[in-house]
Each structure stands twice: as structure tokens, then as C-alpha cells.
Design a protein around this motif. Structure first.
Motif, mmCIF file in Angstrom:
data_model
loop_
_atom_site.group_PDB
_atom_site.id
_atom_site.type_symbol
_atom_site.label_atom_id
_atom_site.label_comp_id
_atom_site.label_asym_id
_atom_site.label_seq_id
_atom_site.Cartn_x
_atom_site.Cartn_y
_atom_site.Cartn_z
ATOM 1 N N PRO A 41 0.824 -1.216 0.000
ATOM 2 C CA PRO A 41 0.000 0.000 0.000
ATOM 3 C C PRO A 41 0.852 1.258 0.000
ATOM 4 O O PRO A 41 1.792 1.391 0.793
ATOM 5 C CB PRO A 41 -0.794 -0.124 1.299
ATOM 6 C CG PRO A 41 -0.870 -1.589 1.543
ATOM 7 C CD PRO A 41 0.444 -2.133 1.070
ATOM 8 N N GLY A 42 0.555 2.172 -0.917
ATOM 9 C CA GLY A 42 1.278 3.424 -0.992
ATOM 10 C C GLY A 42 2.643 3.352 -1.642
ATOM 11 O O GLY A 42 3.366 4.353 -1.679
ATOM 12 N N LYS A 43 2.999 2.186 -2.150
ATOM 13 C CA LYS A 43 4.319 2.021 -2.770
ATOM 14 C C LYS A 43 4.172 1.571 -4.212
ATOM 15 O O LYS A 43 3.133 1.076 -4.627
ATOM 16 C CB LYS A 43 5.147 1.002 -1.987
ATOM 17 C CG LYS A 43 5.504 1.453 -0.587
ATOM 18 C CD LYS A 43 6.470 0.479 0.058
ATOM 19 C CE LYS A 43 6.899 0.965 1.432
ATOM 20 N NZ LYS A 43 7.878 0.022 2.066
ATOM 21 N N GLN A 44 5.238 1.746 -4.965
ATOM 22 C CA GLN A 44 5.242 1.297 -6.346
ATOM 23 C C GLN A 44 5.422 -0.210 -6.427
ATOM 24 O O GLN A 44 5.976 -0.834 -5.517
ATOM 25 C CB GLN A 44 6.378 1.994 -7.104
ATOM 26 C CG GLN A 44 6.127 3.474 -7.372
ATOM 27 C CD GLN A 44 7.165 4.067 -8.308
ATOM 28 O OE1 GLN A 44 8.316 3.626 -8.346
ATOM 29 N NE2 GLN A 44 6.770 5.059 -9.075
ATOM 30 N N ARG A 45 4.946 -0.762 -7.504
ATOM 31 C CA ARG A 45 5.147 -2.184 -7.743
ATOM 32 C C ARG A 45 6.636 -2.438 -7.940
ATOM 33 O O ARG A 45 7.319 -1.688 -8.646
ATOM 34 C CB ARG A 45 4.370 -2.623 -8.985
ATOM 35 C CG ARG A 45 4.294 -4.112 -9.192
ATOM 36 C CD ARG A 45 3.385 -4.474 -10.342
ATOM 37 N NE ARG A 45 2.003 -4.048 -10.098
ATOM 38 C CZ ARG A 45 0.985 -4.377 -10.890
ATOM 39 N NH1 ARG A 45 1.194 -5.122 -11.968
ATOM 40 N NH2 ARG A 45 -0.233 -3.951 -10.627
ATOM 41 N N GLU A 46 7.136 -3.512 -7.310
ATOM 42 C CA GLU A 46 8.556 -3.817 -7.389
ATOM 43 C C GLU A 46 8.785 -5.263 -7.792
ATOM 44 O O GLU A 46 7.974 -6.144 -7.497
ATOM 45 C CB GLU A 46 9.243 -3.541 -6.049
ATOM 46 C CG GLU A 46 8.758 -4.404 -4.896
ATOM 47 C CD GLU A 46 9.535 -4.161 -3.612
ATOM 48 O OE1 GLU A 46 10.473 -3.348 -3.614
ATOM 49 O OE2 GLU A 46 9.193 -4.807 -2.604
ATOM 50 N N LEU A 47 9.918 -5.472 -8.425
ATOM 51 C CA LEU A 47 10.289 -6.820 -8.836
ATOM 52 C C LEU A 47 10.684 -7.647 -7.618
ATOM 53 O O LEU A 47 11.404 -7.167 -6.732
ATOM 54 C CB LEU A 47 11.456 -6.755 -9.817
ATOM 55 C CG LEU A 47 11.980 -8.072 -10.376
ATOM 56 C CD1 LEU A 47 12.482 -7.860 -11.797
ATOM 57 C CD2 LEU A 47 13.095 -8.650 -9.526
ATOM 58 N N VAL A 48 10.209 -8.878 -7.602
ATOM 59 C CA VAL A 48 10.582 -9.823 -6.546
ATOM 60 C C VAL A 48 11.556 -10.857 -7.100
ATOM 61 O O VAL A 48 12.630 -11.070 -6.548
ATOM 62 C CB VAL A 48 9.343 -10.523 -5.966
ATOM 63 C CG1 VAL A 48 9.759 -11.577 -4.947
ATOM 64 C CG2 VAL A 48 8.395 -9.507 -5.342
ATOM 65 N N ALA A 49 11.162 -11.496 -8.196
ATOM 66 C CA ALA A 49 11.997 -12.536 -8.776
ATOM 67 C C ALA A 49 11.566 -12.781 -10.213
ATOM 68 O O ALA A 49 10.396 -12.612 -10.547
ATOM 69 C CB ALA A 49 11.897 -13.832 -7.980
#
Length: 122
Positions: A41-49
Motif C-alpha cells: 500500500p502506498g508504494k510502487q510495484r517492485e520486482l521480486v523474482a
């Protein structure tokens, strides 16, 4: 219709484990690479793997999950997995499946799943 459907999310205590799945369906001619992303919530989508779908099956992980998460794919089942161990509160978010595929008709495209919620809380 090409679809990628995630499952396996839920509520887990810190230190616990979850396994996410992403099942592919439809007229997929070839899969080049797949990956997991997350958005808190409130953050940008980020790569995990990410994982390449070739003989090398090369993987790449965000520094924050290295050593705790494992990405894999069962080609026979057209399903990608994310095994998440030693979960932390900061791992919580909506996890999305991403795929770089060639479909028929349509050619090469990128797809996203609808997401699955992961909550890490005591």
C-alpha cells in the motif's frame, strides 16, 4: 483467451512460509520469461523474482528476498511458483505474476495476473 491466475496468498505470521502459484492458460506458443512482482500500500510495484523459460532457467531476485524466496516453474503444468520462507512484515503486499510470451494470434506480449494478497502479521 490467455490468462495468468495467481493463488496461494493469505495471512501468515512473521517467520512463516507461503507458496504462490501462477497458472497459465490459453493459446501460448512460447514463454520467454516469467516473474513475480509485489506492491505494498502506498508504494510502487517492485520486482521480486524472475526466471527465464529456456534451458538455463536463469533466476534473478530482489536483494530483499535473496536466500528466502525461490522462484520455479513446472513446464508440464504451465505453472510458476514462488516459495516464500522466513517471511517478514515488509514482505506483505499484493503479489502479481508477470509473463513475457508469444501467443496465437497476437504475437509477443506481456501479461499480468490479477494479484494475490500476502499479509504478514502476528
Amino acid at each position: 483467451q490467455v490468462q495468468f491466475v495467481e493463488s496461494g496468498g493469505g495471512l501468515v505470521q512473521p517467520g512463516g512460509s507461503l507458496r504462490l502459484s501462477c497458472a497459465a492458460s490459453g493459446n501460448i506458443v512460447r514463454t520467454y520469461a516469467m516473474g513475480w512482482y509485489r506492491q505494498a500500500p502506498g508504494k510502487q510495484r517492485e520486482l521480486v523474482a524472475t526466471i527465464t523459460i529456456d534451458s538455463s532457467s536463469s533466476t534473478n531476485y530482489a536483494d530483499s528476498v535473496k536466500g528466502r524466496f525461490t522462484i520455479s516453474r513446472d513446464n508440464a503444468k504451465n505453472t510458476m511458483y514462488l516459495q516464500m520462507n522466513s517471511l517478514k512484515v515488509e514482505d506483505a503486499g499484493v503479489y502479481y505474476c508477470n509473463a513475457d510470451v508469444r501467443v496465437y494470434p497476437g504475437g509477443r506480449k506481456e501479461y499480468w495476473g490479477q494479484g494475490t494478497q500476502v499479509t504478514v502479521s502476528s
